[in-house]
Design a protein around this motif. Sequence first.
Motif, PDB file in Angstrom:
ATOM      1  N   GLY A 139     -19.402 -25.622 -18.773  1.00 58.41           N
ATOM      2  CA  GLY A 139     -18.399 -26.193 -17.976  1.00 58.41           C
ATOM      3  C   GLY A 139     -17.368 -25.468 -17.736  1.00 58.41           C
ATOM      4  O   GLY A 139     -17.168 -24.328 -18.274  1.00 58.41           O
ATOM      5  N   TRP A 140     -16.441 -25.676 -16.660  1.00 60.76           N
ATOM      6  CA  TRP A 140     -15.263 -25.163 -16.470  1.00 60.76           C
ATOM      7  C   TRP A 140     -14.069 -25.968 -16.129  1.00 60.76           C
ATOM      8  O   TRP A 140     -14.235 -26.900 -15.919  1.00 60.76           O
ATOM      9  N   GLY A 141     -13.050 -25.011 -16.133  1.00 63.83           N
ATOM     10  CA  GLY A 141     -11.693 -25.767 -15.706  1.00 63.83           C
ATOM     11  C   GLY A 141     -10.902 -24.902 -14.602  1.00 63.83           C
ATOM     12  O   GLY A 141     -11.249 -23.742 -14.568  1.00 63.83           O
ATOM     13  N   ALA A 142     -10.009 -25.667 -13.826  1.00 66.66           N
ATOM     14  CA  ALA A 142      -9.132 -25.018 -12.976  1.00 66.66           C
ATOM     15  C   ALA A 142      -7.885 -25.615 -12.525  1.00 66.66           C
ATOM     16  O   ALA A 142      -7.547 -26.547 -13.184  1.00 66.66           O
ATOM     17  N   LEU A 143      -6.911 -24.802 -12.053  1.00 68.01           N
ATOM     18  CA  LEU A 143      -5.530 -25.272 -11.594  1.00 68.01           C
ATOM     19  C   LEU A 143      -5.714 -25.575 -10.167  1.00 68.01           C
ATOM     20  O   LEU A 143      -6.134 -24.801  -9.333  1.00 68.01           O
ATOM     21  N   VAL A 144      -5.186 -26.870 -10.032  1.00 63.49           N
ATOM     22  CA  VAL A 144      -5.155 -27.439  -8.580  1.00 63.49           C
ATOM     23  C   VAL A 144      -3.746 -27.955  -8.220  1.00 63.49           C
ATOM     24  O   VAL A 144      -3.052 -28.362  -9.083  1.00 63.49           O
ATOM     25  N   THR A 145      -3.335 -27.918  -6.927  1.00 63.43           N
ATOM     26  CA  THR A 145      -2.153 -28.303  -6.380  1.00 63.43           C
ATOM     27  C   THR A 145      -2.097 -30.181  -6.289  1.00 63.43           C
ATOM     28  O   THR A 145      -3.391 -30.454  -6.101  1.00 63.43           O
ATOM     29  N   GLY A 146      -1.165 -30.658  -6.134  1.00 62.51           N
ATOM     30  CA  GLY A 146      -1.139 -32.058  -6.218  1.00 62.51           C
ATOM     31  C   GLY A 146      -1.865 -32.676  -4.797  1.00 62.51           C
ATOM     32  O   GLY A 146      -2.404 -33.758  -5.009  1.00 62.51           O
ATOM     33  N   ASP A 147      -1.828 -31.926  -3.610  1.00 63.79           N
ATOM     34  CA  ASP A 147      -2.655 -32.284  -2.635  1.00 63.79           C
ATOM     35  C   ASP A 147      -4.138 -32.492  -2.955  1.00 63.79           C
ATOM     36  O   ASP A 147      -4.690 -33.461  -1.914  1.00 63.79           O
ATOM     37  N   PHE A 148      -4.539 -31.759  -3.928  1.00 62.07           N
ATOM     38  CA  PHE A 148      -5.963 -31.906  -4.128  1.00 62.07           C
ATOM     39  C   PHE A 148      -6.412 -33.482  -4.317  1.00 62.07           C
ATOM     40  O   PHE A 148      -7.602 -33.796  -3.944  1.00 62.07           O
ATOM     41  N   PHE A 149      -5.672 -34.096  -5.071  1.00 58.25           N
ATOM     42  CA  PHE A 149      -6.033 -35.473  -5.437  1.00 58.25           C
ATOM     43  C   PHE A 149      -6.019 -36.569  -4.313  1.00 58.25           C
ATOM     44  O   PHE A 149      -6.364 -37.752  -4.604  1.00 58.25           O
ATOM     45  N   ALA A 173     -21.140 -17.977 -21.582  1.00 60.96           N
ATOM     46  CA  ALA A 173     -19.785 -18.458 -22.159  1.00 60.96           C
ATOM     47  C   ALA A 173     -20.036 -19.902 -22.608  1.00 60.96           C
ATOM     48  O   ALA A 173     -20.750 -20.641 -21.959  1.00 60.96           O
ATOM     49  N   PHE A 174     -19.210 -20.251 -23.715  1.00 63.51           N
ATOM     50  CA  PHE A 174     -19.110 -21.735 -23.701  1.00 63.51           C
ATOM     51  C   PHE A 174     -18.403 -22.464 -22.706  1.00 63.51           C
ATOM     52  O   PHE A 174     -18.960 -23.557 -22.381  1.00 63.51           O
ATOM     53  N   GLY A 175     -17.374 -22.057 -22.209  1.00 55.68           N
ATOM     54  CA  GLY A 175     -16.569 -22.759 -20.976  1.00 55.68           C
ATOM     55  C   GLY A 175     -15.983 -21.420 -20.323  1.00 55.68           C
ATOM     56  O   GLY A 175     -15.809 -20.352 -20.730  1.00 55.68           O
ATOM     57  N   VAL A 176     -15.574 -21.827 -19.006  1.00 51.77           N
ATOM     58  CA  VAL A 176     -14.837 -20.830 -18.039  1.00 51.77           C
ATOM     59  C   VAL A 176     -13.651 -21.489 -17.518  1.00 51.77           C
ATOM     60  O   VAL A 176     -13.346 -22.624 -17.145  1.00 51.77           O
ATOM     61  N   MET A 177     -12.587 -20.777 -17.680  1.00 52.57           N
ATOM     62  CA  MET A 177     -11.376 -21.048 -17.176  1.00 52.57           C
ATOM     63  C   MET A 177     -10.932 -20.110 -15.899  1.00 52.57           C
ATOM     64  O   MET A 177     -11.024 -18.936 -15.805  1.00 52.57           O
ATOM     65  N   VAL A 178     -10.763 -20.776 -14.695  1.00 52.50           N
ATOM     66  CA  VAL A 178     -10.570 -20.269 -13.268  1.00 52.50           C
ATOM     67  C   VAL A 178      -9.146 -19.896 -13.424  1.00 52.50           C
ATOM     68  O   VAL A 178      -8.221 -20.772 -13.620  1.00 52.50           O
ATOM     69  N   LEU A 179      -8.768 -18.605 -13.142  1.00 53.15           N
ATOM     70  CA  LEU A 179      -7.446 -18.162 -13.166  1.00 53.15           C
ATOM     71  C   LEU A 179      -6.393 -18.481 -11.963  1.00 53.15           C
ATOM     72  O   LEU A 179      -5.335 -18.100 -12.011  1.00 53.15           O
ATOM     73  N   THR A 200     -12.388  -7.918 -24.452  1.00 52.87           N
ATOM     74  CA  THR A 200     -11.687  -9.106 -24.411  1.00 52.87           C
ATOM     75  C   THR A 200     -12.009  -9.811 -25.845  1.00 52.87           C
ATOM     76  O   THR A 200     -11.364 -10.467 -26.392  1.00 52.87           O
ATOM     77  N   ALA A 201     -12.968  -9.184 -26.740  1.00 57.93           N
ATOM     78  CA  ALA A 201     -13.452  -9.697 -27.891  1.00 57.93           C
ATOM     79  C   ALA A 201     -12.300  -9.777 -28.846  1.00 57.93           C
ATOM     80  O   ALA A 201     -11.444  -8.842 -28.863  1.00 57.93           O
ATOM     81  N   PRO A 202     -12.026 -10.910 -29.790  1.00 52.86           N
ATOM     82  CA  PRO A 202     -12.676 -12.427 -29.600  1.00 52.86           C
ATOM     83  C   PRO A 202     -12.274 -13.098 -28.269  1.00 52.86           C
ATOM     84  O   PRO A 202     -11.308 -13.140 -28.189  1.00 52.86           O
ATOM     85  N   THR A 203     -13.291 -13.712 -27.859  1.00 50.23           N
ATOM     86  CA  THR A 203     -13.050 -14.655 -26.795  1.00 50.23           C
ATOM     87  C   THR A 203     -12.957 -16.046 -26.991  1.00 50.23           C
ATOM     88  O   THR A 203     -12.541 -16.925 -26.209  1.00 50.23           O
ATOM     89  N   MET A 204     -13.416 -16.441 -28.311  1.00 46.33           N
ATOM     90  CA  MET A 204     -13.417 -18.049 -28.676  1.00 46.33           C
ATOM     91  C   MET A 204     -14.319 -18.684 -27.518  1.00 46.33           C
ATOM     92  O   MET A 204     -13.989 -19.845 -27.403  1.00 46.33           O
ATOM     93  N   GLY A 205     -15.373 -18.116 -27.041  1.00 47.46           N
ATOM     94  CA  GLY A 205     -16.158 -18.599 -26.142  1.00 47.46           C
ATOM     95  C   GLY A 205     -15.764 -18.908 -24.807  1.00 47.46           C
ATOM     96  O   GLY A 205     -16.304 -19.497 -23.898  1.00 47.46           O
ATOM     97  N   VAL A 206     -14.430 -18.562 -24.312  1.00 45.90           N
ATOM     98  CA  VAL A 206     -14.029 -18.906 -23.078  1.00 45.90           C
ATOM     99  C   VAL A 206     -14.202 -17.630 -22.230  1.00 45.90           C
ATOM    100  O   VAL A 206     -13.803 -16.506 -22.698  1.00 45.90           O
ATOM    101  N   GLY A 207     -14.724 -17.873 -21.336  1.00 41.12           N
ATOM    102  CA  GLY A 207     -14.609 -16.580 -20.102  1.00 41.12           C
ATOM    103  C   GLY A 207     -13.606 -17.268 -19.144  1.00 41.12           C
ATOM    104  O   GLY A 207     -13.172 -18.108 -18.892  1.00 41.12           O
ATOM    105  N   TYR A 208     -13.229 -15.963 -18.381  1.00 45.33           N
ATOM    106  CA  TYR A 208     -12.271 -16.206 -17.161  1.00 45.33           C
ATOM    107  C   TYR A 208     -12.938 -15.573 -15.822  1.00 45.33           C
ATOM    108  O   TYR A 208     -13.525 -14.714 -15.711  1.00 45.33           O
ATOM    109  N   LEU A 209     -12.474 -16.281 -14.989  1.00 41.23           N
ATOM    110  CA  LEU A 209     -12.812 -15.979 -13.435  1.00 41.23           C
ATOM    111  C   LEU A 209     -11.533 -16.132 -12.608  1.00 41.23           C
ATOM    112  O   LEU A 209     -10.845 -17.203 -12.715  1.00 41.23           O
ATOM    113  N   GLU A 210     -11.478 -15.160 -11.493  1.00 41.05           N
ATOM    114  CA  GLU A 210     -10.493 -15.375 -10.369  1.00 41.05           C
ATOM    115  C   GLU A 210     -11.310 -15.579  -9.144  1.00 41.05           C
ATOM    116  O   GLU A 210     -12.021 -14.308  -8.889  1.00 41.05           O
ATOM    117  N   THR A 211     -11.159 -16.590  -8.159  1.00 46.38           N
ATOM    118  CA  THR A 211     -11.553 -16.587  -6.997  1.00 46.38           C
ATOM    119  C   THR A 211     -10.645 -16.531  -5.950  1.00 46.38           C
ATOM    120  O   THR A 211     -11.003 -16.448  -4.787  1.00 46.38           O
TER     121      THR A 211
END
Length: 510
Positions: free
Chosen positions: A239-249, A203-209, A154-165
């Motif tokens: 740190g990391w980030g993810a996509l959630v649906t409205g019911d999460f809140f 990685a600098f940060g992780v984006m959950v896919l 994936t290089a260059p990654t700009m410090g972002v790693g990716y993960l699918e759970t």
Amino acid sequence: MMQAGQKRRVLIVNAYFDPWRSASPTRLFVPRAMAPYYLAGYFDPDLVEVKVWDEVFHGALLNRRLLEWPDMVVFTGLTAAFDRARQLAAYCRHFTPQVVSVIGGPIARALPALCDQVFDYTCQGDVEEIGAVIEAVFSADHVADRTAPRFDLTAPTMGVGYLETTRNCNFACSFCSLSGEGRAYSAHSEASIDGQLGAMGKAFGVMVLDNNFYGNNRSSFEWRVGKIGERWRQGQFRGWGALVTGDFFKRPENLKLMADNGCKALFSGVENLDPAVLRTFNKKQSLASDPLSLTQACAEHGMFFDYGVIIDFAQQTVAEVDDQVSGILSDPRIPLPGLLSLTIPIAGTPYFDEAARAGRLMPNVLLSDLDGQKLVEWPQEPLEKVTPFLRDLLKFRGRKMALSRHAFRHAWHWRKHLGWEQTVLSAVRPLHRFGGNFGLGSPRQMRQSFREPALTYSVMTDTLRAAYRPLHRLPSQFAKDFEPLRVTDETGALSDQFLEARSGASSLTA
């Protein structure tokens, strides 16, 4: 003829038609397409040399040497990229007649019959299905023993790693391709998640896919949050980030749980600020998703909030959309949407079928037109009113100063709740998204962009993009591979070609 000991050569391509008609790379777009790198992990690296080309990240694939190179070429991409995948397969076949072509992902699931005709193998399942193709074309020895993603490619990654759970979604929004595919929502195993995290490295940060990180299984959600949080506490990423649906809140404890485990950013599909429109999308989980309240709730837990907005001129007037955008720009507490798009009638979705039955699709719509950046459905107001407004809105023409002012005022307003990285992101993200793409790429890519006819933002006036004219002199047998797939005919009805393309379904057709 392969020599003894020579590695097999596999090219994996994420096919893509840039909606702005640029052939240059889009390096800063997050998230990147990761399917090619997950697919690459199924090839034994000792026996197979794999190269990946993502036409979003790397720009249009115009390199003849790369097209001549593979023994096998594997395509994935969004449904609207079918024509592009077919064009690239034609180039590969012309230069190397014995090349094996494979397609999978949304394209194969939406157009199984046509894919069976065009490609040697059609995979309608998940990435694991590529293992059977590898065994059939090469041998079982060429399938990797451990199938961790090839994040090293994936290089260059700009410090972002990716993960699918998890995979798929437990909701059925009418416009979503996942609703059309109807596949069950499921979580990855612990071994799969550990394998991905191990392959990712530091990685600098992780984006959950995940399409929906929250899901419908409380214990699974809490376990996955804890698993990622454990790696965060160990210092693998900041740190990391993810996509959630409205019911999460609806459960405030969810925000605390995520924040306590290192989550720094959340994306949620607000989709539209009009509850009536959301109901037509079957988007009930977002009826209470007010961007201001969600932004504030996230900020109080040290998290950056991002969201998408879908405009539907079949249900909304220019004045209504203009008022909503102006309202956001006038309030620095509300972030600008990270995604601004027209509703896309994606082939195979309930929304597409309803639009076709209702006669909302315009005449002569091409599959490649379904990119969310041009009118393909009849608006409720005249085209001469809607089209120029859409053109200006998508690039914030006439609003550049308001855009810049809002971006910095928004970042300044929430600075005490967020870290410096999040503050910079909140200021830069809307400027990058709506400020315009400089279109820097290779000389060949920039020349291709220069050849493009102007985008008119309406299928009624748009002309074919430059990619439909072959870059190389090809025999007449390849002419059909550069003809666009037409979704509707001159009357606006679904074309016979499209109806035939959607019929039939088979897996691993050789």
